[in-house]
Design an enzyme around this catalytic site. Structure first.
Site, PDB file in Angstrom:
ATOM      1  N   LYS A  22       0.839  -1.212   0.000  1.00  0.00           N
ATOM      2  CA  LYS A  22       0.000   0.000   0.000  1.00  0.00           C
ATOM      3  C   LYS A  22       0.870   1.256   0.000  1.00  0.00           C
ATOM      4  CE  LYS A  22      -3.687  -2.616   2.098  1.00  0.00           C
ATOM      5  NZ  LYS A  22      -4.216  -3.228   3.315  1.00  0.00           N
ATOM      6  N   GLN A  48      -5.009  -2.047   9.377  1.00  0.00           N
ATOM      7  CA  GLN A  48      -4.784  -3.391   8.833  1.00  0.00           C
ATOM      8  C   GLN A  48      -5.315  -4.451   9.801  1.00  0.00           C
ATOM      9  OE1 GLN A  48      -3.278  -3.990   5.675  1.00  0.00           O
ATOM     10  NE2 GLN A  48      -4.089  -6.023   6.083  1.00  0.00           N
ATOM     11  N   ASP A  50     -11.763   1.507   3.493  1.00  0.00           N
ATOM     12  CA  ASP A  50     -11.978   0.059   3.483  1.00  0.00           C
ATOM     13  C   ASP A  50     -13.448  -0.276   3.250  1.00  0.00           C
ATOM     14  OD1 ASP A  50     -10.001  -1.849   3.543  1.00  0.00           O
ATOM     15  OD2 ASP A  50      -9.659  -1.730   5.697  1.00  0.00           O
TER      16      ASP A  50
END
Length: 286
Positions: free
Chosen positions: A53, A97, A120
């Site tokens: 990322k 995460q 997300d």
């Protein structure tokens, strides 16, 4: 005649070039999309994802922050960091995460991220907007699945789609997105009695169950589009999907390989979400 191989890497690269071009236009207006990624602990797979990322942000000209926290970080400390990032003007997207260490409540963390920065797409309000069809930042892997299907030239409208798996991360949201595209959707899972019968009627099969090579050609209607979200490592180290790729290759009309199918799309859609969030934050149309 064998199936069309859906090259996720190629499609992902195409979308990234589109995002990069848009980001460059924004930068001319003094706007730089910003993404903050938070990693708690030392999970090896998570470290790889976070590195990917970070690299993607650099390639696309985004501003990037990576917060690497120890496994002993308290829930209060993590929530305090999220609150700080919520208020930070240079950050348009926040991603924590998963998985988190067991002493941290995952739901509390997801709920703490501001909806307009929820790249997300996991916040309950984002999920609610997805279900009712309102504009929202879409979960990255499901959004990537839809892009892969569309970019094969498949018209989803009117098709029968079977989603195998009902997770909050893939199964449920991909079913909602297929409904949005006017497919007729069946959601199947481990308790579905006639799974093979249902799957073999589908024009589109999305497999996301986390079982290596579980779906063979007996589940696939000739000519169906098969999207394999699964990624499993066999004892010999080989990566395989939930679909038995070689077995289904002659039956399917189009199929994603593993690796190189859905995988590359997830981070690309994350970048697209961050770009969208940046545009909305500055009152620009998306």
């Amino acid at each position: 005649m064998g199936a069309q191989i859906i090259n996720g890497k190629l499609i992902s690269d195409t979308i990234r070039e589109e995002v990069k071009a848009e980001a460059a236009k924004l930068q001319q207006q003094g706007i730089v999309p910003g993404l903050a990624v938070v990693l708690v602990g030392e999970d090896p797979a998570s470290k790889v994802y976070v590195g990917s990322k970070e690299k993607a942000c650099q390639q696309l000209g985004f501003y990037s922050e990576v917060h690497r926290l120890g496994a002993d970080t308290s829930e209060e400390q993590l929530l305090a960091l999220i609150n700080k990032l919520n208020e930070q003007a240079t950050i348009n997207g926040i991603l924590v995460q998963l998985p988190l260490p067991k002493h941290i409540n995952e739901k509390a963390v997801i709920d703490a991220i501001r909806v307009d920065k929820d790249v997300d797409g996991f916040h309950p309000e984002s999920v609610g907007n997805l279900v009712i069809g309102d504009d929202s930042l879409l979960p990255c892997t499901p959004a990537g699945v839809i892009e892969l299907i569309k970019r094969t030239g498949t018209d989803i409208s009117g098709k029968h789609a079977v989603v195998i798996g009902r997770s909050n991360i893939v199964g449920k949201p991909v079913a909602m997105l297929l409904l949005r595209e006017n497919a007729t959707v069946s959601i199947c899972h481990s308790r579905t009695a006639n799974l093979k019968e249902l799957a073999s009627q589908a024009d589109i099969v999305v497999a996301a169950i986390g079982k290596p090579n579980a779906i063979d050609r007996s589940y696939i209607k000739p000519g169906a589009v098969v999207i394999d979200v699964g990624i499993n490592r066999l004892p010999d180290g080989k990566l395989v999907g939930d679909v038995h790729y070689e077995d289904c290759l002659e039956t399917a009309g189009a199929i994603t390989p593993v690796p190189g199918g859905v995988g590359p799309m997830t981070i690309t859609m994350l970048m697209q979400n961050t770009l969208k969030a940046a545009k909305k934050a500055h009152g620009l149309s998306v």
